[in-house]
Write an enzyme that holds these catalytic residues in place. Sequence first.
Site, PDB file in Angstrom:
ATOM      1  NE  ARG A   1       0.727  -8.399  -2.776  1.00 10.31           N
ATOM      2  CZ  ARG A   1       0.420  -7.138  -2.525  1.00 10.31           C
ATOM      3  NH1 ARG A   1       1.383  -6.255  -2.350  1.00 10.31           N
ATOM      4  NH2 ARG A   1      -0.832  -6.751  -2.458  1.00 10.31           N
TER       5      ARG A   1
ATOM      6  NE  ARG B   1      -7.969  -4.094  -3.081  1.00 11.84           N
ATOM      7  CZ  ARG B   1      -7.052  -4.506  -2.204  1.00 11.84           C
ATOM      8  NH1 ARG B   1      -6.547  -5.715  -2.308  1.00 11.84           N
ATOM      9  NH2 ARG B   1      -6.643  -3.721  -1.224  1.00 11.84           N
TER      10      ARG B   1
ATOM     11  CB  ALA C   1      17.034   3.119   6.329  1.00  8.48           C
TER      12      ALA C   1
ATOM     13  NE  ARG D   1      -3.534  -8.325   3.036  1.00  6.56           N
ATOM     14  CZ  ARG D   1      -3.234  -7.287   2.253  1.00  6.56           C
ATOM     15  NH1 ARG D   1      -3.293  -6.062   2.737  1.00  6.56           N
ATOM     16  NH2 ARG D   1      -2.868  -7.482   1.005  1.00  6.56           N
TER      17      ARG D   1
ATOM     18  CG  ASP E   1      -1.667  -1.751  -5.766  1.00  2.00           C
ATOM     19  OD1 ASP E   1      -1.000  -2.471  -6.538  1.00  2.00           O
ATOM     20  OD2 ASP E   1      -2.623  -2.177  -5.093  1.00  2.00           O
TER      21      ASP E   1
ATOM     22  CG  ASP F   1      -3.055   2.037  -3.314  1.00  2.00           C
ATOM     23  OD1 ASP F   1      -1.991   2.124  -2.672  1.00  2.00           O
ATOM     24  OD2 ASP F   1      -3.890   1.137  -3.139  1.00  2.00           O
TER      25      ASP F   1
ATOM     26  CG  ASP G   1      -5.677   3.758   2.326  1.00  2.00           C
ATOM     27  OD1 ASP G   1      -5.489   4.983   2.419  1.00  2.00           O
ATOM     28  OD2 ASP G   1      -6.770   3.209   2.576  1.00  2.00           O
TER      29      ASP G   1
ATOM     30  CB  THR H   1       1.288   0.102  -1.256  1.00  2.00           C
ATOM     31  OG1 THR H   1       0.394  -0.400  -2.253  1.00  2.00           O
ATOM     32  CG2 THR H   1       1.295   1.619  -1.331  1.00  2.00           C
TER      33      THR H   1
ATOM     34  N   GLY I   1       0.087  -5.869   2.503  1.00  2.00           N
ATOM     35  CA  GLY I   1       0.804  -6.517   1.413  1.00  2.00           C
ATOM     36  C   GLY I   1       2.287  -6.180   1.431  1.00  2.00           C
TER      37      GLY I   1
ATOM     38  CG  HIS J   1       2.180  -8.163 -32.331  1.00  2.08           C
ATOM     39  ND1 HIS J   1       2.997  -7.879 -33.397  1.00  2.08           N
ATOM     40  CD2 HIS J   1       2.629  -7.400 -31.294  1.00  2.08           C
ATOM     41  CE1 HIS J   1       3.907  -6.988 -33.032  1.00  2.08           C
ATOM     42  NE2 HIS J   1       3.699  -6.688 -31.761  1.00  2.08           N
TER      43      HIS J   1
END
Length: 323
Positions: free
Chosen positions: A256, A174, A25, A75, A130, A132, A106, A128, A14, A219
Amino acid sequence: MNSIKKIGVLTSGGDAPGMNAAIRAVVRTAIHNDIKVVGIKRGYEGLINGEFKEMDASSVSSIMYRGGTALLTARCPEMTTEEGQKKAAGIYKVLGLDALIVIGGDGSLHGAQALKKFDVNVMGIPGTIDLDLDCTEYTIGFDTAVNTGMDAINKIRDTSCSHERCSIVEVMGRNAGFIALWCGITGGAEEVLIPEKSDIDNDAVVKQILENRCQGKTHNLIIVAEGIGGSQELAKHIESVTGIQTRATILGHLQRGGIPTALDRMRASMMGYNAVKALIEGKKNRVMVYRDGHYDDLDLDEALAYKRGYDNTSYEILKILAI
Protein backbone atom coordinates in the site's frame (compact mmCIF):
# COMPACT_ATOMS: atom_id res chain seq x y z
CA MET A 1 -20.40 30.87 -16.94
CA ASN A 2 -18.76 28.56 -14.41
CA SER A 3 -21.31 27.82 -11.68
CA ILE A 4 -18.75 25.94 -9.57
CA LYS A 5 -17.32 28.27 -6.94
CA LYS A 6 -16.35 25.94 -4.10
CA ILE A 7 -15.54 22.23 -4.02
CA GLY A 8 -14.56 19.66 -1.42
CA VAL A 9 -12.09 16.84 -1.88
CA LEU A 10 -11.58 13.72 0.22
CA THR A 11 -9.80 10.38 0.11
CA SER A 12 -11.66 7.38 1.45
CA GLY A 13 -11.09 3.69 2.19
CA GLY A 14 -7.71 2.08 1.63
CA ASP A 15 -4.88 4.46 0.80
CA ALA A 16 -3.08 4.12 -2.53
CA PRO A 17 0.21 5.60 -3.79
CA GLY A 18 -0.66 8.46 -6.15
CA MET A 19 -3.62 9.80 -4.18
CA ASN A 20 -1.51 12.83 -3.23
CA ALA A 21 -0.84 13.58 -6.89
CA ALA A 22 -4.60 13.56 -7.52
CA ILE A 23 -5.24 15.86 -4.53
CA ARG A 24 -2.54 18.25 -5.76
CA ALA A 25 -4.02 18.34 -9.27
CA VAL A 26 -7.54 18.96 -7.95
CA VAL A 27 -6.45 21.81 -5.70
CA ARG A 28 -4.24 23.62 -8.18
CA THR A 29 -6.60 23.18 -11.15
CA ALA A 30 -9.44 24.56 -9.04
CA ILE A 31 -7.40 27.55 -7.84
CA HIS A 32 -6.32 28.28 -11.42
CA ASN A 33 -10.03 28.55 -12.26
CA ASP A 34 -10.90 30.75 -9.22
CA ILE A 35 -12.58 27.90 -7.37
CA LYS A 36 -12.15 27.58 -3.61
CA VAL A 37 -11.16 24.17 -2.25
CA VAL A 38 -11.96 22.54 1.08
CA GLY A 39 -9.88 19.52 2.03
CA ILE A 40 -11.93 17.05 4.07
CA LYS A 41 -9.85 14.97 6.46
CA ARG A 42 -10.35 11.25 7.15
CA GLY A 43 -12.75 10.59 4.29
CA TYR A 44 -16.47 10.26 4.94
CA GLU A 45 -15.82 10.08 8.68
CA GLY A 46 -14.33 13.55 8.49
CA LEU A 47 -17.20 14.80 6.33
CA ILE A 48 -19.76 13.58 8.86
CA ASN A 49 -17.77 15.07 11.76
CA GLY A 50 -17.00 18.35 10.00
CA GLU A 51 -13.22 17.91 9.87
CA PHE A 52 -11.98 20.14 7.08
CA LYS A 53 -9.43 22.77 6.11
CA GLU A 54 -9.30 25.47 3.46
CA MET A 55 -6.64 24.64 0.89
CA ASP A 56 -4.42 26.81 -1.29
CA ALA A 57 -1.60 26.10 -3.70
CA SER A 58 0.97 25.79 -0.91
CA SER A 59 -1.22 23.23 0.91
CA VAL A 60 -0.22 20.62 -1.65
CA SER A 61 3.46 21.51 -2.04
CA SER A 62 5.76 18.46 -1.98
CA ILE A 63 2.99 15.91 -1.36
CA MET A 64 3.07 14.30 -4.81
CA TYR A 65 6.27 12.40 -4.03
CA ARG A 66 4.85 10.64 -0.96
CA GLY A 67 2.68 7.55 -0.66
CA GLY A 68 -0.47 7.49 1.42
CA THR A 69 -2.77 10.51 1.51
CA ALA A 70 -2.13 13.95 2.97
CA LEU A 71 -5.85 14.25 3.73
CA LEU A 72 -5.78 11.03 5.74
CA THR A 73 -8.38 8.29 5.33
CA ALA A 74 -10.62 6.06 7.40
CA ARG A 75 -13.27 3.38 7.12
CA CYS A 76 -16.70 4.80 7.96
CA PRO A 77 -19.42 2.26 8.83
CA GLU A 78 -21.81 5.15 9.55
CA MET A 79 -21.70 6.10 5.88
CA THR A 80 -23.47 2.84 5.00
CA THR A 81 -26.57 4.06 6.91
CA GLU A 82 -29.12 6.58 5.67
CA GLU A 83 -28.66 8.60 8.83
CA GLY A 84 -24.91 8.86 8.20
CA GLN A 85 -25.49 9.82 4.58
CA LYS A 86 -27.89 12.58 5.62
CA LYS A 87 -25.29 13.92 8.08
CA ALA A 88 -22.63 13.95 5.36
CA ALA A 89 -24.96 15.72 2.93
CA GLY A 90 -25.86 18.22 5.62
CA ILE A 91 -22.22 19.16 6.22
CA TYR A 92 -21.72 19.45 2.44
CA LYS A 93 -24.50 22.05 2.36
CA VAL A 94 -23.31 23.87 5.50
CA LEU A 95 -19.87 24.25 3.87
CA GLY A 96 -21.53 25.74 0.80
CA LEU A 97 -19.96 23.24 -1.58
CA ASP A 98 -20.97 23.03 -5.22
CA ALA A 99 -19.35 19.62 -5.71
CA LEU A 100 -17.51 16.90 -3.82
CA ILE A 101 -14.57 15.02 -5.36
CA VAL A 102 -14.16 11.54 -3.88
CA ILE A 103 -10.88 9.66 -4.41
CA GLY A 104 -11.18 5.98 -3.53
CA GLY A 105 -12.26 2.51 -4.51
CA ASP A 106 -15.55 0.67 -4.94
CA GLY A 107 -16.86 1.32 -1.43
CA SER A 108 -15.94 4.98 -1.60
CA LEU A 109 -17.68 5.45 -4.95
CA HIS A 110 -20.78 3.68 -3.67
CA GLY A 111 -20.73 6.18 -0.81
CA ALA A 112 -20.63 8.97 -3.38
CA GLN A 113 -23.53 7.34 -5.20
CA ALA A 114 -25.56 7.34 -1.98
CA LEU A 115 -24.97 11.08 -1.51
CA LYS A 116 -26.60 11.78 -4.88
CA LYS A 117 -29.98 11.09 -3.26
CA PHE A 118 -29.45 14.14 -1.06
CA ASP A 119 -28.57 16.56 -3.89
CA VAL A 120 -24.82 16.27 -3.50
CA ASN A 121 -22.94 16.75 -6.78
CA VAL A 122 -20.21 14.10 -6.74
CA MET A 123 -17.20 13.42 -8.94
CA GLY A 124 -15.31 10.15 -8.39
CA ILE A 125 -11.64 9.43 -9.03
CA PRO A 126 -10.72 5.71 -8.85
CA GLY A 127 -8.02 5.12 -6.24
CA THR A 128 -7.35 1.51 -5.28
CA ILE A 129 -4.27 -0.67 -5.66
CA ASP A 130 -6.43 -3.72 -6.52
CA LEU A 131 -7.64 -2.42 -9.91
CA ASP A 132 -11.03 -3.89 -8.99
CA LEU A 133 -13.29 -1.25 -10.57
CA ASP A 134 -14.63 -2.76 -13.79
CA CYS A 135 -15.44 0.58 -15.42
CA THR A 136 -11.78 1.61 -15.80
CA GLU A 137 -8.56 0.01 -17.02
CA TYR A 138 -6.49 1.93 -14.49
CA THR A 139 -6.85 2.85 -10.83
CA ILE A 140 -4.50 5.03 -8.82
CA GLY A 141 -1.89 3.00 -6.92
CA PHE A 142 -1.98 -0.21 -8.95
CA ASP A 143 1.29 0.38 -10.78
CA THR A 144 3.20 1.21 -7.59
CA ALA A 145 1.75 -1.84 -5.80
CA VAL A 146 2.86 -4.12 -8.63
CA ASN A 147 6.35 -2.62 -8.67
CA THR A 148 6.63 -3.00 -4.89
CA GLY A 149 5.55 -6.64 -5.19
CA MET A 150 7.94 -7.31 -8.05
CA ASP A 151 10.86 -5.86 -6.10
CA ALA A 152 10.08 -8.09 -3.11
CA ILE A 153 9.70 -11.13 -5.37
CA ASN A 154 13.09 -10.47 -6.96
CA LYS A 155 14.72 -10.55 -3.54
CA ILE A 156 12.83 -13.65 -2.42
CA ARG A 157 13.78 -15.44 -5.64
CA ASP A 158 17.49 -14.88 -4.91
CA THR A 159 17.14 -16.87 -1.68
CA SER A 160 14.84 -19.43 -3.28
CA CYS A 161 17.43 -20.13 -5.97
CA SER A 162 20.29 -20.39 -3.49
CA HIS A 163 18.46 -22.90 -1.30
CA GLU A 164 16.61 -24.71 -4.14
CA ARG A 165 13.32 -23.96 -2.43
CA CYS A 166 9.75 -23.38 -3.41
CA SER A 167 8.68 -19.86 -2.48
CA ILE A 168 5.10 -18.75 -2.03
CA VAL A 169 4.46 -15.01 -2.09
CA GLU A 170 1.04 -13.67 -1.08
CA VAL A 171 0.23 -10.28 -2.60
CA MET A 172 -2.75 -8.00 -2.07
CA GLY A 173 -6.00 -8.38 -3.97
CA ARG A 174 -9.04 -9.37 -1.94
CA ASN A 175 -11.56 -9.72 -4.77
CA ALA A 176 -9.36 -9.35 -7.83
CA GLY A 177 -6.21 -11.07 -9.02
CA PHE A 178 -4.67 -8.32 -11.14
CA ILE A 179 -1.76 -7.63 -8.78
CA ALA A 180 -1.05 -11.36 -8.53
CA LEU A 181 -1.15 -11.87 -12.30
CA TRP A 182 1.09 -8.91 -13.02
CA CYS A 183 3.54 -9.92 -10.28
CA GLY A 184 3.43 -13.48 -11.56
CA ILE A 185 4.34 -12.56 -15.13
CA THR A 186 6.93 -9.93 -14.25
CA GLY A 187 8.39 -12.08 -11.45
CA GLY A 188 8.62 -15.25 -13.51
CA ALA A 189 6.23 -17.32 -11.38
CA GLU A 190 5.35 -20.92 -12.16
CA GLU A 191 1.80 -20.60 -10.84
CA VAL A 192 -0.64 -17.90 -9.72
CA LEU A 193 -3.71 -18.43 -7.54
CA ILE A 194 -6.40 -15.77 -7.97
CA PRO A 195 -10.05 -15.33 -6.90
CA GLU A 196 -11.29 -15.33 -10.50
CA LYS A 197 -9.92 -18.79 -11.20
CA SER A 198 -11.30 -21.52 -8.95
CA ASP A 199 -10.12 -24.58 -10.88
CA ILE A 200 -6.65 -24.67 -9.28
CA ASP A 201 -6.33 -26.55 -5.97
CA ASN A 202 -3.39 -27.40 -3.75
CA ASP A 203 -2.89 -30.81 -5.34
CA ALA A 204 -2.66 -29.24 -8.79
CA VAL A 205 0.04 -26.91 -7.47
CA VAL A 206 1.97 -29.85 -5.99
CA LYS A 207 1.72 -31.72 -9.29
CA GLN A 208 3.09 -28.70 -11.14
CA ILE A 209 6.05 -28.44 -8.76
CA LEU A 210 6.89 -32.13 -9.12
CA GLU A 211 6.71 -31.88 -12.92
CA ASN A 212 9.00 -28.86 -12.80
CA ARG A 213 11.49 -30.77 -10.63
CA CYS A 214 11.49 -33.64 -13.13
CA GLN A 215 12.27 -31.13 -15.89
CA GLY A 216 15.27 -29.86 -13.95
CA LYS A 217 13.86 -26.79 -12.23
CA THR A 218 15.54 -26.42 -8.85
CA HIS A 219 13.28 -23.72 -7.48
CA ASN A 220 9.64 -22.67 -7.89
CA LEU A 221 7.71 -19.46 -7.31
CA ILE A 222 3.99 -19.45 -6.55
CA ILE A 223 2.04 -16.17 -6.29
CA VAL A 224 -1.15 -16.16 -4.20
CA ALA A 225 -3.72 -13.36 -4.16
CA GLU A 226 -4.91 -12.18 -0.75
CA GLY A 227 -8.47 -13.26 -1.63
CA ILE A 228 -7.29 -16.87 -1.90
CA GLY A 229 -5.10 -16.77 1.21
CA GLY A 230 -3.88 -19.87 3.00
CA SER A 231 -0.27 -19.36 1.93
CA GLN A 232 1.26 -20.79 5.11
CA GLU A 233 -0.95 -23.90 4.90
CA LEU A 234 -0.10 -24.35 1.22
CA ALA A 235 3.63 -24.14 2.04
CA LYS A 236 3.28 -26.86 4.67
CA HIS A 237 1.29 -29.05 2.27
CA ILE A 238 3.85 -28.72 -0.53
CA GLU A 239 6.75 -29.53 1.78
CA SER A 240 5.01 -32.52 3.38
CA VAL A 241 4.10 -34.07 0.02
CA THR A 242 7.22 -33.27 -2.03
CA GLY A 243 9.94 -32.95 0.60
CA ILE A 244 10.96 -29.68 -1.07
CA GLN A 245 11.71 -26.93 1.45
CA THR A 246 8.92 -24.36 1.05
CA ARG A 247 8.57 -20.90 2.56
CA ALA A 248 5.62 -18.48 2.45
CA THR A 249 5.94 -14.70 2.57
CA ILE A 250 2.91 -12.44 2.97
CA LEU A 251 3.63 -8.95 1.66
CA GLY A 252 0.45 -7.44 3.12
CA HIS A 253 0.28 -3.68 3.55
CA LEU A 254 3.85 -3.27 2.35
CA GLN A 255 2.21 -2.89 -1.08
CA ARG A 256 0.00 0.00 0.00
CA GLY A 257 2.87 2.36 0.74
CA GLY A 258 5.94 3.61 -1.04
CA ILE A 259 6.93 6.38 -3.42
CA PRO A 260 4.41 6.48 -6.30
CA THR A 261 5.74 5.49 -9.69
CA ALA A 262 5.85 7.97 -12.56
CA LEU A 263 2.81 6.26 -14.11
CA ASP A 264 0.73 6.59 -10.95
CA ARG A 265 1.73 10.24 -10.53
CA MET A 266 0.98 11.04 -14.17
CA ARG A 267 -2.41 9.35 -14.37
CA ALA A 268 -3.51 10.56 -10.95
CA SER A 269 -2.57 14.12 -11.94
CA MET A 270 -4.48 13.87 -15.21
CA MET A 271 -7.55 12.45 -13.47
CA GLY A 272 -7.48 15.20 -10.85
CA TYR A 273 -7.20 17.87 -13.55
CA ASN A 274 -9.97 16.32 -15.66
CA ALA A 275 -12.28 15.94 -12.66
CA VAL A 276 -12.22 19.69 -12.02
CA LYS A 277 -12.50 20.42 -15.74
CA ALA A 278 -15.61 18.21 -15.98
CA LEU A 279 -17.23 20.07 -13.08
CA ILE A 280 -16.51 23.41 -14.73
CA GLU A 281 -18.18 22.09 -17.89
CA GLY A 282 -21.34 21.47 -15.89
CA LYS A 283 -21.08 17.70 -15.55
CA LYS A 284 -22.61 16.12 -12.46
CA ASN A 285 -22.33 12.78 -10.69
CA ARG A 286 -19.57 11.31 -12.82
CA VAL A 287 -16.50 9.13 -12.29
CA MET A 288 -13.19 9.56 -14.07
CA VAL A 289 -11.94 6.53 -16.02
CA TYR A 290 -9.02 5.54 -18.21
CA ARG A 291 -10.00 3.33 -21.16
CA ASP A 292 -8.50 2.58 -24.57
CA GLY A 293 -5.63 4.95 -23.90
CA HIS A 294 -7.85 7.93 -23.09
CA TYR A 295 -9.12 9.76 -20.01
CA ASP A 296 -12.89 10.03 -19.89
CA ASP A 297 -15.78 10.37 -17.46
CA LEU A 298 -18.85 8.18 -17.07
CA ASP A 299 -22.18 8.52 -15.33
CA LEU A 300 -21.59 7.27 -11.77
CA ASP A 301 -24.53 4.84 -11.74
CA GLU A 302 -23.56 3.43 -15.12
CA ALA A 303 -19.91 3.08 -14.09
CA LEU A 304 -20.68 1.19 -10.87
CA ALA A 305 -23.15 -1.11 -12.66
CA TYR A 306 -20.63 -2.05 -15.36
CA LYS A 307 -19.28 -5.60 -15.14
CA ARG A 308 -16.13 -6.68 -16.93
CA GLY A 309 -15.92 -10.42 -17.55
CA TYR A 310 -12.81 -12.32 -16.51
CA ASP A 311 -10.26 -12.62 -19.32
CA ASN A 312 -8.02 -15.67 -18.97
CA THR A 313 -5.44 -14.42 -21.49
CA SER A 314 -2.92 -13.15 -18.94
CA TYR A 315 -2.99 -16.44 -17.04
CA GLU A 316 -2.53 -18.46 -20.24
CA ILE A 317 0.47 -16.31 -21.17
CA LEU A 318 1.94 -16.77 -17.69
CA LYS A 319 1.73 -20.58 -18.06
CA ILE A 320 3.38 -20.47 -21.50
CA LEU A 321 6.23 -18.32 -20.19
CA ALA A 322 6.68 -20.58 -17.14
CA ILE A 323 7.57 -23.75 -19.10
